[in-house]
Design a protein around this motif. Structure first.
Motif, PDB file in Angstrom:
ATOM      1  N   SER A  38      23.411  -4.489  68.796  1.00  0.00           N
ATOM      2  CA  SER A  38      23.116  -3.315  67.987  1.00  0.00           C
ATOM      3  C   SER A  38      23.778  -2.094  68.604  1.00  0.00           C
ATOM      4  N   GLN A  39      23.917  -1.044  67.822  1.00  0.00           N
ATOM      5  CA  GLN A  39      24.663   0.107  68.289  1.00  0.00           C
ATOM      6  C   GLN A  39      23.722   1.187  68.770  1.00  0.00           C
ATOM      7  N   GLN A  40      24.275   2.115  69.535  1.00  0.00           N
ATOM      8  CA  GLN A  40      23.516   3.271  69.964  1.00  0.00           C
ATOM      9  C   GLN A  40      22.969   3.996  68.754  1.00  0.00           C
TER      10      GLN A  40
ATOM     11  N   GLU B 137      19.699   3.620  66.346  1.00  0.00           N
ATOM     12  CA  GLU B 137      19.322   2.919  65.126  1.00  0.00           C
ATOM     13  C   GLU B 137      17.953   3.401  64.706  1.00  0.00           C
TER      14      GLU B 137
ATOM     15  N   SER C   6      15.999   4.297  68.004  1.00  0.00           N
ATOM     16  CA  SER C   6      16.191   3.682  69.312  1.00  0.00           C
ATOM     17  C   SER C   6      17.637   3.868  69.733  1.00  0.00           C
ATOM     18  N   TYR C   7      17.829   3.959  71.029  1.00  0.00           N
ATOM     19  CA  TYR C   7      19.179   4.138  71.542  1.00  0.00           C
ATOM     20  C   TYR C   7      19.348   3.286  72.778  1.00  0.00           C
ATOM     21  N   LYS C   8      20.579   3.209  73.283  1.00  0.00           N
ATOM     22  CA  LYS C   8      20.842   2.223  74.326  1.00  0.00           C
ATOM     23  C   LYS C   8      21.176   2.817  75.691  1.00  0.00           C
ATOM     24  N   THR C   9      21.844   3.968  75.710  1.00  0.00           N
ATOM     25  CA  THR C   9      22.290   4.501  76.998  1.00  0.00           C
ATOM     26  C   THR C   9      21.468   5.718  77.399  1.00  0.00           C
TER      27      THR C   9
ATOM     28  N   LYS D 186      13.629   4.171  75.552  1.00  0.00           N
ATOM     29  CA  LYS D 186      14.826   4.628  74.839  1.00  0.00           C
ATOM     30  C   LYS D 186      14.529   4.721  73.335  1.00  0.00           C
ATOM     31  N   SER D 187      13.510   5.482  73.034  1.00  0.00           N
ATOM     32  CA  SER D 187      13.147   5.621  71.628  1.00  0.00           C
ATOM     33  C   SER D 187      12.593   7.010  71.361  1.00  0.00           C
TER      34      SER D 187
END
Lengths: 110, 116
Positions: free
Chosen positions: A1-3, A5, A24-27, A70-71
């Motif tokens: 999934s991408q940064q 969503e 939500s994000y990843k980094t 990360k949300s």
């Protein structure tokens, strides 16, 4: 999934109800922002929350940020028909570009 | 309240033609950006510009794209030879004053580009 969503992808509610959208994000991030876009129109900045903040309010908007998960969530209280739009989260990390989420389409019925 | 403006609001062009999208950022802002949004998809970063040079660009921003700040107020995006897949809404944004980059990017209303 991408940064970035958002969920849900679409949300339909009645006027007066609250609307909650999640992102939500990843980094790691410096801050997270929420933007609103009326159909086919420009992006309007709603609110910014920094990475060291956990909650922020602006009028009927309430944003929370959980960096451990990360949300983020955006709550619109006492929604109005005029709140009908798409809502995007955007993260700002090491570089100066914003990374946008996929967006939540909110429909508020009168 | 100051705002970012963009012209034209809509542009229709033939594949292979050059297009120039224009933006007037908020006065006194020093950092400028272009993003695009293909219909129904997320907003994607194209390029950032500061001190008369590109500071970052995405994979989308290939040799067909260029940016310029021709004077003290305008910021342009040029697509040299448009392709069908360039059809999208293009947004300009600006932020940052003399003290450094701002936290909030302010977006223009967009230019809807349709390549036929």
């Amino acid at each position: 999934s991408q940064q970035g969503e958002e969920d849900p992808q679409a949300l339909s509610i009645q006027e007066g109800e609250n609307a909650t959208m999640n992102c939500s994000y990843k980094t790691s991030i410096n801050n997270l922002q929420w933007y609103r876009q009326n159909s086919g129109r420009g992006l309007v900045h709603l609110i910014l929350i920094r990475s060291n903040e956990r909650e922020k309010h602006s009028g009927r908007l309430r944003v929370t940020l959980d960096t451990s998960k990360k949300s983020s969530s955006l709550l619109i209280t006492a929604s109005r028909a005029a709140d009908t739009a798409s809502y995007f989260c955007a993260t700002d990390a090491i570089t100066d570009k914003l990374i946008f989420g996929t967006g939540t389409r909110l429909q508020v019925f009168p | 309240e100051p705002e970012v403006t963009q012209t034209p609001s809509h542009q229709v062009t033939q594949m292979g033609q050059e297009v120039i999208l224009r933006c007037v950022p908020i006065s006194n802002h020093l950092y400028f950006y272009w993003y695009r949004q293909i219909l129904g998809q997320k907003v994607e970063f194209l390029v950032s510009f500061y001190n008369n040079e590109i500071s970052e660009k995405s994979e989308i921003f290939d040799d067909q794209f260029s940016v310029e700040r021709p004077d003290g107020s305008n910021f342009t995006l040029k697509i040299r030879s448009t392709k069908l897949e360039d059809s999208a809404m293009y947004f300009c944004a600006s932020d940052g004053l003399a003290g450094g980059r701002g936290e909030t990017q302010y977006f223009g209303p967009g230019t809807r580009l349709l390549v036929l």
